[in-house]
Motif scaffolding. Structure first.
Motif, PDB file in Angstrom:
ATOM      1  N   TYR A 177      -5.282   5.255  -9.842  1.00 17.01           N
ATOM      2  CA  TYR A 177      -4.328   4.305  -9.278  1.00 17.01           C
ATOM      3  C   TYR A 177      -4.986   3.498  -8.156  1.00 17.01           C
ATOM      4  N   TRP A 178      -5.927   4.152  -7.448  1.00 17.55           N
ATOM      5  CA  TRP A 178      -6.495   3.543  -6.246  1.00 17.55           C
ATOM      6  C   TRP A 178      -7.898   2.981  -6.450  1.00 17.55           C
ATOM      7  N   PHE A 179      -8.698   3.557  -7.355  1.00 18.97           N
ATOM      8  CA  PHE A 179     -10.063   3.038  -7.457  1.00 18.97           C
ATOM      9  C   PHE A 179     -10.226   1.992  -8.556  1.00 18.97           C
ATOM     10  N   THR A 180      -9.183   1.750  -9.353  1.00 21.69           N
ATOM     11  CA  THR A 180      -9.265   0.691 -10.366  1.00 21.69           C
ATOM     12  C   THR A 180      -8.419  -0.507  -9.952  1.00 21.69           C
TER      13      THR A 180
ATOM     14  N   ALA B 209       1.988   6.372  -7.003  1.00 28.25           N
ATOM     15  CA  ALA B 209       0.905   7.221  -7.492  1.00 28.25           C
ATOM     16  C   ALA B 209       1.243   8.700  -7.344  1.00 28.25           C
TER      17      ALA B 209
ATOM     18  N   ALA C  65       0.833  -1.203   0.000  1.00 29.30           N
ATOM     19  CA  ALA C  65       0.000   0.000   0.000  1.00 29.30           C
ATOM     20  C   ALA C  65       0.872   1.259   0.000  1.00 29.30           C
TER      21      ALA C  65
ATOM     22  N   GLY D 168      -4.111   9.962 -10.536  1.00 27.47           N
ATOM     23  CA  GLY D 168      -3.804   9.668  -9.141  1.00 27.47           C
ATOM     24  C   GLY D 168      -4.944   8.937  -8.452  1.00 27.47           C
ATOM     25  N   ALA D 169      -6.163   9.377  -8.705  1.00 20.37           N
ATOM     26  CA  ALA D 169      -7.320   8.698  -8.126  1.00 20.37           C
ATOM     27  C   ALA D 169      -7.483   7.296  -8.702  1.00 20.37           C
TER      28      ALA D 169
ATOM     29  N   THR E  78      -4.757  -0.550 -11.373  1.00 19.04           N
ATOM     30  CA  THR E  78      -3.922   0.619 -11.042  1.00 19.04           C
ATOM     31  C   THR E  78      -3.765   1.568 -12.218  1.00 19.04           C
ATOM     32  N   SER E  79      -4.681   1.519 -13.153  1.00 19.87           N
ATOM     33  CA  SER E  79      -4.834   2.537 -14.193  1.00 19.87           C
ATOM     34  C   SER E  79      -3.598   2.781 -15.051  1.00 19.87           C
TER      35      SER E  79
ATOM     36  N   LEU F 183       2.474   1.601  -3.442  1.00 18.19           N
ATOM     37  CA  LEU F 183       1.533   2.099  -4.445  1.00 18.19           C
ATOM     38  C   LEU F 183       1.258   3.584  -4.238  1.00 18.19           C
ATOM     39  N   LEU F 184       1.140   4.013  -2.990  1.00 15.34           N
ATOM     40  CA  LEU F 184       0.902   5.427  -2.712  1.00 15.34           C
ATOM     41  C   LEU F 184       2.063   6.277  -3.220  1.00 15.34           C
TER      42      LEU F 184
END
Length: 229
Positions: free
Chosen positions: A160-163, A45, A38, A157-158, A166-167, A41-42
């Protein structure tokens, strides 16, 4: 209008630096996160958001800062880029993506030539790539031009987290990340489905954009004479 050569160089440089940001920050994040995916990934992103914003601002006035064959294809469909220029744009983007991967490897003392082993293959990830690309293109097409760099960076950036994927949202990014066996990599066997999903998402974005366009003055009459305040 800048010459095609100058615009192609801007696309090559921009795409290359973007992939260096994505892959390089992934390598650094994985090394420093101590196994916490996590946090890695942050960090990946956040670096991508900042890098993407700056690169769009820098190269946008030259080439439009597509950095993405899906974006260039949509611009052709909407008449904003000539069909004759499309192959040059896409070629520059793909070459730039490969160079960006090699640059990232060189900066971290890794073998330059690699193939990714990270499998990314499931219906959920394919759907996620379609959604990610759909949203990206809709932001590019609908955001006010002065705010497009910030809007695109914020959306990625969003996403990366909601898909679930990771888009990637970019066939050139898939190609570049396929050449890096790192945190950001994607196995060659997973790439075709990702690219197909991205193309489908881009096509849907064009359809949605056209549907959302206001009618031309005088082309339609209101269906009601009532006024709402």
């Amino acid at each position: 209008m800048h010459s095609l050569t100058r615009r192609a160089c801007a696309e090559l440089l921009g795409t290359g630096l973007l992939l260096a940001v994505v892959i390089g920050s992934g390598i650094m994040a994985e090394r420093l996160a101590g196994g916490n995916v996590a946090i890695a990934l942050l960090a990946n992103a956040l670096a991508t958001v900042g890098g993407l914003y700056v690169l769009i601002e820098v190269f946008g006035p030259v080439s439009g800062a597509h950095f993405n064959p899906a974006v260039s294809g949509v611009m052709v469909a909407l008449g904003r880029l000539s069909r004759a220029d499309l192959a040059t744009y896409v070629g520059a983007q793909l070459l730039g993506a490969a160079c960006g991967a090699w640059l990232a490897h060189g900066m971290f003392d890794l073998p330059l030539l690699q193939l990714a082993a990270r499998t990314r293959s499931s219906p959920g990830q394919w759907l996620a790539e379609g959604v990610a690309t759909f949203g990206l293109l809709l932001v590019i097409l609908r955001a006010p031009p002065s705010r497009t760099p910030a809007a695109v960076a914020a959306y990625i950036g969003a996403a990366y987290w909601f898909t679930a994927s990771t888009s990637f949202a970019n066939p050139a990014a898939v190609a570049g990340r396929m050449l890096s066996d790192s945190f950001a990599g994607i196995a060659p066997s997973s790439a075709p489905a990702f690219i197909a999903a991205e193309v489908a998402g881009a096509a849907l974005a064009v359809a949605a954009h056209r549907w959302l366009l206001p009618p031309e003055p005088g082309s339609a009459k209101p269906s009601s004479t009532q006024h709402h305040e």
